[in-house]
Write a protein that holds these residues in place. Structure first.
Motif: not given
Length: 662
Positions: A605-611
């Motif tokens: 979520t944090g790295d893949g989807r957001v960042i």
């Protein structure tokens, strides 16, 4: 001479590590082993000449290491009785392990790397025990951790070895974090990391407190510490620092809570187990607390915690050792238990007793590990005792050396363990802190359990009918002399180290021998009182030893079906011990799974989807969308291009008209 003792293992590491492939495996083995033998001989010479002669502490400054503000750290060697004892222990065991490994590892294609790692480990341990300040000690502390990681994971193609090496490294980082915080605290309290300054400051604090310890002066008028504009009670600050230092010791010396790495370290070659678990890495925490005795003597609370943790560890590891079937794991849990004994002695203020047990334990525990390696070597690398049996006549030298080690471990009269382990139990009995009697009770029970699982190992491995396959039994053979000679030498130590050195470590020559190497407060009379213990109390450990032997004999010689019946009748308790009190499962539930879940969330979520989704991936996706639409304009029809040009001309004219271009 002392510089030579410390630097010889480093020279061996550099030669075998950098030029091992060029000079060959044999040259690497002989070079590193010769250097360690020379270091061991010089250590004994220094121990006899200095240890029984001069009394002043010797300081040898090699060079200025770092200087920043009030922090002044020199790379220097501190030579006193405590250092010399550790030099003898470390270099003697390490040299014998080097020699033993020539035979044990003779089929391994990576012997130069193995011997380089052994020498690196020894050098790091020597740096630790000869340090004259806490920063230098921390360098050796971390060097030992690095070398242990390399040795445990030496067979890196085995996933289990890699996992064990990582586990040892990570679990020790928890304790090391506490240790480094403790070093920071010592610097804040005393303005230095040098031992002479720290010990002098501790003596001044003890004088202000009237020699009654930190808690005795916690009331009105007690010394305070001015830190960042705040007045902190010195008593609480000292206790906090001692507990942080002890947290570091818990990691290295595998005390309850930070012990889980120790049994898994058996994935390394057997000589590694002997080196790490007998005399070196696991004793680093015991050595550190003994070295810092001037500070710990000022905090009764910290010593009480040390006693509680040590006693609980002794019992915990002994119960787990009862049901283990891997021959090396039984001895590993025995090491964990015996380390608990040492911390009990430290906790009640019997520092000399703790070092005495460390000294004797090195001989008989290295003997047991190397003896186990000889057994494994003879039965085609089998480690499960349930698949052994009947080996006594096939490998008699290994058998009798392991019996000697077992006698010493269980405290058979006049062996090494009889003098040191019994001294620990008696010291706990006469101790004065809140958990001294708790420590005495648990160490007495542990003595019974130790005798049982130690003789269980002997009976399952060497007695009874052979349980290995006919092919394995056909190839059973005694180890070569290069492996047996270290066993015989260690047997001498296991038999006589106690009776020879008892008077110096804990007897009438205690004060003269130790001098200022170990500090005990004016109200600490443990060493005197333990010699006044009544005969009925003093004989209890020997009774426990005999009772444990009798029960093991009844279970595994007289009626071999009895252990299975007892295990079936008490299935829950058996599984509890067999699964090591479920510490690994508990840590997996509390720490490993949540850490993996958080990591997966941050990754997905944090790295893949957001960042990535809003950053590089998002921008590139929009560019692709735009270009896909632009590509559609490239139809190849002339009237489409003319129409696009017309739109462009119209847009240009409109811009010129509305934009006010003159």
């Amino acid at each position: 001479m002392y510089q030579t003792i410390v630097l010889l293992p480093l020279a061996g590491f550099l030669i075998a590590g950098l030029f091992g492939n060029a000079i060959g495996a044999k040259a690497s083995e002989y070079t590193t082993s010769a250097f360690l033998v020379a270091a061991a001989v010089l250590s004994w010479i220094a121990f006899i000449s200095f240890g029984f002669g001069e009394s002043e502490t010797l300081r040898i400054t090699l060079f200025q290491w770092m200087q920043s503000g009030g922090l002044d750290v020199s790379w220097s060697l501190r030579i006193d009785r405590l250092t010399l004892v550790m030099l003898v222990v470390v270099n003697t065991v390490s040299s014998l392990v080097h020699i033993y490994s020539i035979g044990y590892m003779h089929h391994d294609p990576h012997r130069p790397r193995f011997f380089a790692y052994l020498s690196l480990f020894t050098f790091a341990m020597l740096m630790l025990v000869t340090s004259n300040n806490l920063v230098q000690m921390f360098f050796g502390w971390e060097g030992v951790g690095l070398a242990s990681y390399l040795l445990i994971g030496f067979w890196y193609k085995k996933p289990s070895a890699n996992a064990a090496a990582m586990k040892a490294f990570i679990v020790n980082r928890v304790g090391d974090f506490g240790f480094i915080l403790g070093i920071f605290g010592v610097f804040v309290l005393f303005g230095s990391v040098n031992f002479d300054t720290i010990f002098a400051g501790a003596a001044d604090i003890a004088g202000q407190m009237g020699g009654e310890g930190a808690e005795a002066a916690a009331g009105a008028g007690a010394p305070v510490l001015n830190f960042a504009g705040y007045a902190l009670p010195m008593a609480g600050a000292l206790t906090a620092v001692c507990l942080l230092l002890f947290l570091g010791a818990m990691g290295k010396s595998a005390q309850l809570g930070l012990h889980t790495w120790l049994p898994d370290a058996m994935e390394g070659p057997t000589p590694v187990s002997a080196l790490i678990h007998a005399a070196t890495m696991v004793t680093a925490g015991v050595f550190m607390l003994a070295r810092m005795s001037p500070i710990f003597e000022l905090s009764h609370t910290a010593l009480t915690v040390v006693t509680f943790v040590g006693a609980t560890t002794a019992l915990f590891a002994a119960t787990v050792g009862l049901v283990q079937n891997d021959i090396k794991r039984v001895i590993a849990y025995s090491t964990c238990s015996q380390l608990g004994y040492m911390f009990v002695a430290l906790g009640v203020g019997a520092y000399g007793v703790a070092i005495f047990h460390l000294f004797t334990h090195a001989f008989f525990k290295a003997l047991l590990f190397l003896g186990a390696g000889s057994v494994i070597h003879s039965v085609s690398d089998e480690q499960d005792m349930r698949r052994m049996g009947g080996l006594r006549k096939h490998i008699p030298v290994t058998y009798w050396t392991m019996v000697i080690g077992t006698l010493a471990l269980t405290g058979f009269p006049f062996t090494a363990g009889y003098f040191s382990k019994d001294a620990v139990i008696e010291a706990a009995f006469v101790g004065h802190n809140s958990f001294a009697m708790y420590g005495w009770g648990l160490t007495v029970i542990s003595a019974l359990l130790t005798s049982f699982y130690s003789w269980r190992l002997i009976f399952l491995t060497f007695h009874g009918k052979p349980r290995a396959s006919a092919d394995v039994m056909h190839h059973v053979h005694e180890s070569p002399m290069v492996m047996l000679v270290p066993l015989l030498i260690l047997s001498v130590g296991a038999l006589f180290a106690g009776i020879v050195f008892e008077g110096f470590f804990v007897g009438h020559e205690y004060a003269e021998f130790w001098g200022v190497s170990l500090f005990t407060g004016p109200d600490n009379h443990v060493l005197h009182d333990l010699h006044e213990v009544a005969f009925g109390i003093a004989i209890i450990p020997t009774v426990m030893m005999a009772l444990g032997f009798a029960i093991a004999w009844a279970f595994y010689i007289r009626n071999p079906s009895l252990p299975g019946q007892v295990a079936a009748r008490h299935r829950g308790l058996y599984q509890f011990f067999l699964n090591k009190w479920y510490f690994d499962e508990l840590y997996d539930f509390l720490f490993v799974r949540p850490a993996k879940a958080i990591g997966t969330f941050l990754w997905k979520t944090g790295d893949g989807r957001v960042i990535d989704g809003l950053g590089p991936d998002g921008i590139s996706a929009r560019v692709v969308d735009v270009t896909n639409r632009v590509v559609r304009l490239q139809t190849g029809y002339l009237y489409h291009y003319a129409f696009a040009m017309l739109i462009g001309v119209a847009a240009l004219v409109t811009w010129m008209m509305l934009g006010g271009v003159n």
